[in-house]
Design an enzyme around this catalytic site. Structure first.
Site, PDB file in Angstrom:
ATOM      1  N   CYS A  82       0.727  -1.404   0.095  1.00 15.51           N
ATOM      2  CA  CYS A  82       0.113   0.073  -0.017  1.00 15.51           C
ATOM      3  C   CYS A  82       0.843   1.099   0.030  1.00 15.51           C
ATOM      4  O   CYS A  82       0.857   2.083  -0.900  1.00 15.51           O
ATOM      5  CB  CYS A  82      -1.100   0.304   1.099  1.00 15.51           C
ATOM      6  SG  CYS A  82      -2.150  -1.391   1.251  1.00 15.51           S
ATOM      7  N   HIS A 143      -2.795   6.476   4.846  1.00 15.69           N
ATOM      8  CA  HIS A 143      -1.660   5.229   4.891  1.00 15.69           C
ATOM      9  C   HIS A 143      -0.255   5.958   4.491  1.00 15.69           C
ATOM     10  O   HIS A 143       0.596   5.177   4.161  1.00 15.69           O
ATOM     11  CB  HIS A 143      -1.930   4.289   4.416  1.00 15.69           C
ATOM     12  CG  HIS A 143      -1.356   2.958   5.139  1.00 15.69           C
ATOM     13  ND1 HIS A 143      -1.306   1.815   4.350  1.00 15.69           N
ATOM     14  CD2 HIS A 143      -0.725   3.069   6.016  1.00 15.69           C
ATOM     15  CE1 HIS A 143      -0.688   0.974   5.175  1.00 15.69           C
ATOM     16  NE2 HIS A 143      -0.214   1.549   6.296  1.00 15.69           N
TER      17      HIS A 143
END
Length: 586
Positions: A82, A143
């Site tokens: 990610c 994130h």
């Protein structure tokens, strides 16, 4: 819709149609400044989508984007996990250039209370568009870090990277948010804490016994202190699940925490309401909205209406719910009269997670014919992702582009369509997709693409235009476990280095045009061009590595990627972090 808005929409559509009819238009031709709606799934496998070959999971809304727009079939993420993939998407640069890598296995931002993240000096497409008069918003997953030195400096926050508005999770959805057995952190930390407790308990008993038998000439103080420390470690281990839920699983609106911990039964509706509200507020444009779905990452939070609807258990249910969300978002766009003036893009941050298995059930995605999955730096299944672009009246419906493209290409494409300039003070690895999308260019500008796993180049591809071949070499590959399996089962993701990675010399060579599943390793006996291809790719990798700056501080290493209590975001007085949706400061 008000008459003025109809006029504005019709004018935008007319401009778009006029542009589409100009057959001689190139990538630098005058064009209207569109709105941008960028949709990114989390951990979605390319084989999970109907328009990429799936016949058992229903994704009609995503498929409609492909039918009415352009489909990229060789679309590549810059990383297979990610954080680095999203950093590359936003900046148009390989993650290693911004320091969004590590050398020790910490491949993503590990804590909401860590100091690492997307450096303030990086330029995102949101930052450039904001300077061009766009209203910019991010709804969903971030994130990419939050704070550097204090819990409110927000150095890595979306609002510090060009977004006017943020609503969503600053960290990431994870199994630990619902105390799943598929755990990213809890199980490993509890094992370490348990080991620490046993060592401390043994030390306390040893000190106490030594004191009682007079074998150790010490007071009771050391034994008591060690026993107290052992008790603290035991309590932390016992309540670790609750601590993680509060520390990482929360929602923010701009700089304020609105829900800590999250109430997942209403998260989907909250995000959809936020998208609808953003579109209503900014329908006079121009705007850029990045919707970063929490779907389809474990723990696969799915509303009751979609549970049990698919043929593929909870994972399939979650994919179908995300497709429904896409439909709702596109419906809101239509209701506001914005469809004709908005470029819509859909993708995933990387491939599906093969290791997400439990009790004989698969909770991760399917990557179609492609080998490997999430976390595998080189294998195609970890980095081949959907790429759909839709702009009615401007982009041709039903076009399929098999040329190699990258998530990094969205940066220059969006910037130039918005009338901005790509930064000249740094290397931008992405290329403007517009000529390919419009059909004025026959080939991708990417001749070479490099595939990293942390700081290591695991693989590289060569788009040999004159021969119509796409070659790919693997310098390193993870050792699948158990032997003969197609993934690293028994661990979260495959490693990038160490004993469980095989180095290949000569490297493995594949022809992706003829073998997209990377099943047939080419050799000098089977491929006359073997040595020439391998030699060329080695030289290109070496040249690429030489031009990298080596003074970029790694953001995901141990120093910046360890939990720091003083950086922990908290809507109350730490450690009593608790607030409800009713306290949301809209």
């Amino acid at each position: 819709m008000l008459p003025g808005h109809r006029v504005w929409t019709c004018a935008a559509v007319a401009l778009g149609l006029a542009l589409a009819l100009k057959t001689s238009a190139g990538s630098d031709a005058p064009r209207p400044r569109p709105n941008f709606l960028l949709l990114m799934a989390d951990d979605l496998g390319i084989g999970d989508v109907g328009c990429y070959g799936n016949t058992t999971i229903r994704t009609p809304n995503i498929d409609q984007l492909a039918e009415d727009g352009v489909k990229l079939t060789h679309h590549i993420a810059a990383a297979s996990v990610c954080t680095p993939s999203r950093a590359a998407f936003l900046t148009g640069r390989y993650p290693i250039r911004s320091g969004m890598i590590s050398y020790n296995g910490y491949r993503v931002v590990q804590w909401a209370g860590a100091a690492g993240g997307l450096p303030p000096g990086e330029i995102t497409f949101a930052k450039i568009l904001k300077e061009r008069g766009y209203t910019t918003g991010l709804i969903g997953k971030w994130h990419l870090g939050l704070n550097c030195r204090s819990p409110r400096d927000h150095c890595h926050h979306p609002l510090s990277h060009g977004f006017d508005h943020f609503y969503g999770m600053p960290f990431s959805l994870m199994g630990d948010c619902l105390r799943w057995e598929l755990s990213e952190k809890r199980v490993g930390l509890q094992h370490k804490l348990g080991l620490c407790f046993h060592i401390l308990a043994f030390a306390a008993v040893t000190l106490a016994a030594g004191r009682l038998t007079h074998l150790l000439p010490i007071s009771w103080v050391p034994a008591v202190l060690v026993a107290l420390l052992a008790a603290v470690v035991f309590l932390i281990s016992h309540f670790l699940g609750d601590l993680l839920v509060h520390a990482d699983c929360f929602l923010m609106r701009n700089h304020a925490i609105t829900e800590q911990p999250m109430r997942f039964e209403r998260t989907t509706s909250l995000l959809l309401e936020e998208v609808s509200s953003f579109l209503k507020r900014n329908k006079d444009g121009p705007f850029l909205l990045f919707v970063s779905f929490l779907h389809v990452h474990i723990p696969l939070v799915t509303t009751k209406d979609f549970l049990g609807r698919s043929q593929h258990g909870l994972y399939g249910d979650n994919v179908e719910e995300m497709d429904w969300m896409v439909g709702r978002i596109l419906g809101s766009l239509e209701e506001e009269g914005l469809s004709g003036s908005t470029l819509v893009y859909f993708t995933s941050d990387h491939g599906g997670s093969l290791e997400s298995q439990l009790g004989g059930h698969q909770y991760g995605g399917w990557n179609g014919v492609h080998k490997g999955g999430k976390g595998m730096g080189g294998w195609e299944g970890g980095i081949r992702v959907p790429g759909l672009l839709h702009w009615p009246g401007v982009l041709p419906a039903g076009r399929v582009i098999p040329e190699p493209t990258s998530l990094m290409d969205i940066f220059p494409t969006v910037v130039r369509l918005a009338g901005g300039q790509v930064p000249q003070d740094r290397v931008i690895d992405g290329h403007d997709l517009w000529p390919l999308l419009r059909g004025t260019a026959g080939h991708s500008e990417h001749e070479f693409l490099f595939h990293y796993c942390e700081h290591l180049v695991h693989a590289a591809r060569w788009n040999q235009r004159e021969g119509g071949r796409v070659w790919k070499v693997h310098f390193m590959t993870p050792v699948f476990q158990p032997e003969g399996a197609g993934a690293c089962y028994g661990r979260g993701v495959c490693p990038c280095s160490g004993d469980n990675v095989t180095r290949h010399d000569p490297p493995l060579l594949f022809d992706l045009e003829r073998d997209p599943g990377e099943r047939q390793v080419l050799t000098p006996d089977t491929e006359p061009a073997f040595h020439a291809v391998v030699s060329r790719l080695r030289r290109e990798v070496e040249a690429h590595r030489r031009e990298l700056k080596h003074d970029v501080f790694q953001q995901l290493g141990t120093y910046l990627n360890t939990w720091r209590p003083w950086l922990q975001p908290c809507c109350g007085t730490f450690p009593l972090c608790w607030c409800s949706p009713q306290e949301d400061p809209r």
